[in-house]
Structures are given as structure tokens and as C-alpha cells.
Design an enzyme around this catalytic site. Structure first.
Site, PDB file in Angstrom:
ATOM      1  N   GLU A  15      15.349  26.482  -6.877  1.00 18.51           N
ATOM      2  CA  GLU A  15      15.039  27.064  -5.570  1.00 18.51           C
ATOM      3  C   GLU A  15      16.244  27.810  -4.993  1.00 18.51           C
ATOM      4  OE1 GLU A  15      12.620  27.556  -3.616  1.00 18.51           O
ATOM      5  OE2 GLU A  15      11.017  26.093  -3.915  1.00 18.51           O
ATOM      6  N   ARG A 101      13.401  15.456   3.464  1.00 15.09           N
ATOM      7  CA  ARG A 101      14.526  16.316   3.108  1.00 15.09           C
ATOM      8  C   ARG A 101      14.265  17.713   3.626  1.00 15.09           C
ATOM      9  NH1 ARG A 101      12.794  19.955  -0.674  1.00 15.09           N
ATOM     10  NH2 ARG A 101      11.371  19.298  -2.336  1.00 15.09           N
ATOM     11  N   ASN A 103      13.857  21.742   2.928  1.00 15.56           N
ATOM     12  CA  ASN A 103      13.213  22.512   1.869  1.00 15.56           C
ATOM     13  C   ASN A 103      13.747  23.945   1.919  1.00 15.56           C
ATOM     14  OD1 ASN A 103      11.381  22.596  -0.358  1.00 15.56           O
ATOM     15  ND2 ASN A 103       9.935  23.714   0.926  1.00 15.56           N
ATOM     16  N   ASP A 121       6.806  13.015  -0.415  1.00 17.58           N
ATOM     17  CA  ASP A 121       5.484  12.850  -1.021  1.00 17.58           C
ATOM     18  C   ASP A 121       4.585  13.973  -0.525  1.00 17.58           C
ATOM     19  OD1 ASP A 121       3.115  12.065  -2.141  1.00 17.58           O
ATOM     20  OD2 ASP A 121       3.014  10.120  -1.130  1.00 17.58           O
ATOM     21  N   ASN A 153       8.014  26.907   3.981  1.00 16.22           N
ATOM     22  CA  ASN A 153       8.484  27.766   2.908  1.00 16.22           C
ATOM     23  C   ASN A 153       8.461  29.215   3.365  1.00 16.22           C
ATOM     24  OD1 ASN A 153       9.473  27.290   0.232  1.00 16.22           O
ATOM     25  ND2 ASN A 153       7.685  26.032  -0.179  1.00 16.22           N
ATOM     26  N   ASP A 205       5.189  30.162  -1.792  1.00 14.33           N
ATOM     27  CA  ASP A 205       6.445  29.436  -1.933  1.00 14.33           C
ATOM     28  C   ASP A 205       7.572  30.276  -1.343  1.00 14.33           C
ATOM     29  OD1 ASP A 205       8.467  27.613  -2.853  1.00 14.33           O
ATOM     30  OD2 ASP A 205       7.135  26.990  -4.462  1.00 14.33           O
TER      31      ASP A 205
END
Length: 295
Positions: A15, A101, A103, A121, A153, A205
Site C-alpha cells: 500500500e 489501525r 489505513n 476485522d 480509502n 481502493d
């Protein structure tokens, strides 16, 4: 158009590619591996540094180091020759649940760092993620600017910095939004649907914006990179030889190469042996220099 494999990186989740014009090198992260990677254009040499937490998004700092979103907050990052990534906490984040977390993230055109959080999750669909903004010297902890996100994202800014883009990759959402962005106050407003990705192949994404103001988004699960005009019209789709392209970034000596990182899923990948690799395409358009974090 053929995608060139520049590195068989085998990243679990590759990423946040960032092109360094000064070094003529591409940096990116592998989130679960907690690694920052670098690939040098001149000789193809690659190296990496290990962090203490999952590292999800990065931006170059004006002091020559890096800023990154990890698990417990935003950190100043300094790579060392021994392969360790020195981390210094800049601001903690008040996560809504355990096991969260950062991203996707990047700087706006004025050098302020934006990044979103998610629950580890993803399948559970917890809409507890938020988008945060950080400026140098800001007191902690961070305050959410946009809440109710599942997998934030696709963060990007128009060439003039007056439009902010944001997506949510979760299968139950799959939307890209546009906001009017006040560059003086760093405030997004007038949220509207820019693209409904349920109508196109792949989940939205990571993204990039080119010099024409068009928005490039990775179609995760579909193996495409889509280009949308500023009006939200699909202009073209470029194929990559993996199912899960994760994020794209413009780079190269003339900023006319589109680099793409990808995800290597667990299980049988005999139909996509290059999954987790880093690819380069020549899309026929140029990008913009990635803004640095203003320290």
C-alpha cells in the site's frame, strides 16, 4: 497496455506508494509485515525497514524523513542503515474499538496529513473508522473530521487542492465521495457521491490524481485501475495481472509512469502468481509531485 512487473515483492498488503523525485525511487509499505520498502529506478535495487507496529500509509516530510499512520497513532519515521525504522509518536488516536489501525492517507496540497482508520476485522463491517487531519505541532489526541467509515480509502486531492476525494472499500459501501475543500481552514464540506463503484468492476481502493485532474482508483478484486474524469465519468480502465491492486501513484523522471502496489491473498494463487508485486504502467498522462508533510 501491458503492466510491467518491477518487483516481485510478494507483499501481503502492498500500500501507499510514494514517488521520491529527489531520489528517483519508489517507497511503499507492506501493512501486516510492518515494513517500509524502497525501490531504486536506476539499478532496480530494493531495501526495506521494519517498524514496531503495522504501518499503513506514509508521506514524505519536508525535513527529509517521513510521517506514517500506524496502529496507535501518527508517527515520525526515520529509516536507519540497520534495517530498523525509528518511530516517534506525533499524535495518538482515540480508537472506537480495540484492534484498529490506520489505513489510507496522504497530504493535502498545503502539506497537512490526512489519514483514516479501520477495524482489523474488515469482514465484520464495523463502521467505526474515521478520517483525521494532522498539522505540525498539533496537540494530541487527534479529532475525527469524518466518522462512520468502515474501510476509508481512495483519499486524494484535485490539482488546485479545492476538491477532496474519499472512498469506502467495504463491500456493503463501495462509494467514492467528493467534497469541496477549504484550503485555508482544511475543512471538507458539501459531501456528494462522486462514483458508485457498485456500478463498476472492483471495490474502490487506493487512488491518485493526474495533472488533468482525473481520478485514478484501484478496482480491488477486479484487477483494474480506473480513470474517472472530474465529472465522475469513467474514462478508461487499465488491467494488471493480479486481482487485488491496492494503490497507485505517479512517478518516474517525467511523472508519466503509474506505479501500482498489490495484495497477495492467503490460499491458492496459482491463477495470479505475481500477486503482491509492484507494477508499472505507461498511461499516456502525467501525474503531480506528491505533497510533502509541512514540518
Amino acid at each position: 497496455m501491458t503492466a510491467e512487473l518491477i518487483l516481485d515483492a510478494r507483499n501481503a498488503t502492498g500500500e501507499s506508494p510514494v514517488w521520491s523525485t529527489a531520489e528517483q525511487a519508489l517507497y511503499w509499505v507492506d501493512i501486516p509485515a510492518r515494513r517500509l520498502h524502497r525501490w531504486n529506478l536506476a539499478d532496480g535495487h530494493s531495501q526495506s525497514w521494519e517498524a514496531d507496529e503495522m504501518l499503513a500509509c506514509i508521506a514524505r516530510s519536508s525535513d527529509g524523513n517521513w510521517i506514517g499512520g500506524m496502529q496507535s497513532g501518527l508517527f515520525a519515521l526515520t529509516p536507519h542503515t540497520n534495517g530498523r525504522l525509528e518511530t516517534r509518536l506525533l499524535s495518538s488516536v482515540p480508537h472506537a474499538l480495540p484492534d484498529m489501525r490506520f489505513n489510507d492517507g496522504r497530504c493535502d496540497r498545503q502539506g497537512r496529513f490526512w489519514a483514516g482508520t479501520m477495524h482489523l476485522d474488515m469482514a465484520a463491517g464495523h463502521a467505526v473508522g474515521a478520517l483525521y487531519r494532522y498539522s505540525a505541532g498539533q496537540s494530541e489526541p487527534l479529532n475525527a473530521q469524518i466518522s462512520g467509515l468502515t474501510v476509508p480509502n481512495g483519499l486524494a486531492f484535485s490539482p488546485d487542492g479545492k476538491v477532496m476525494y474519499l472512498s469506502d472499500s467495504h463491500p456493503d459501501v463501495q462509494k467514492i465521495w467528493a467534497f469541496d475543500y477549504d484550503t485555508d481552514t482544511a475543512t471538507p464540506h458539501n459531501r456528494r457521491v462522486f462514483v458508485d463503484m457498485n456500478e463498476h468492476p472492483g471495490r474502490p481502493d487506493g487512488a491518485a490524481v493526474d495533472a488533468d485532474g482525473c481520478y485514478w482508483i484501484c478496482g480491488n478484486d477486479a484487477g483494474f485501475i480506473h480513470r474517472f474524469t472530474p465529472e465522475g465519468t469513467l474514462d478508461r480502465s487499465l488491467a494488471v495481472p493480479v486481482k487485488k491492486p491496492a494503490m497507485c501513484a505517479f512517478g518516474g523522471p517525467h511523472l508519466d509512469t503509474l506505479f501500482v502496489t498489490s495484495i497477495r491473498p492467503a490460499g491458492d494463487i496459482s491463477d495470479q502468481p505475481l500477486a503482491g508485486g509492484v507494477f508499472a504502467l505507461q498511461p499516456g498522462v502525467k501525474g503531480l509531485p506528491e505533497p510533502e508533510f509541512n514540518t
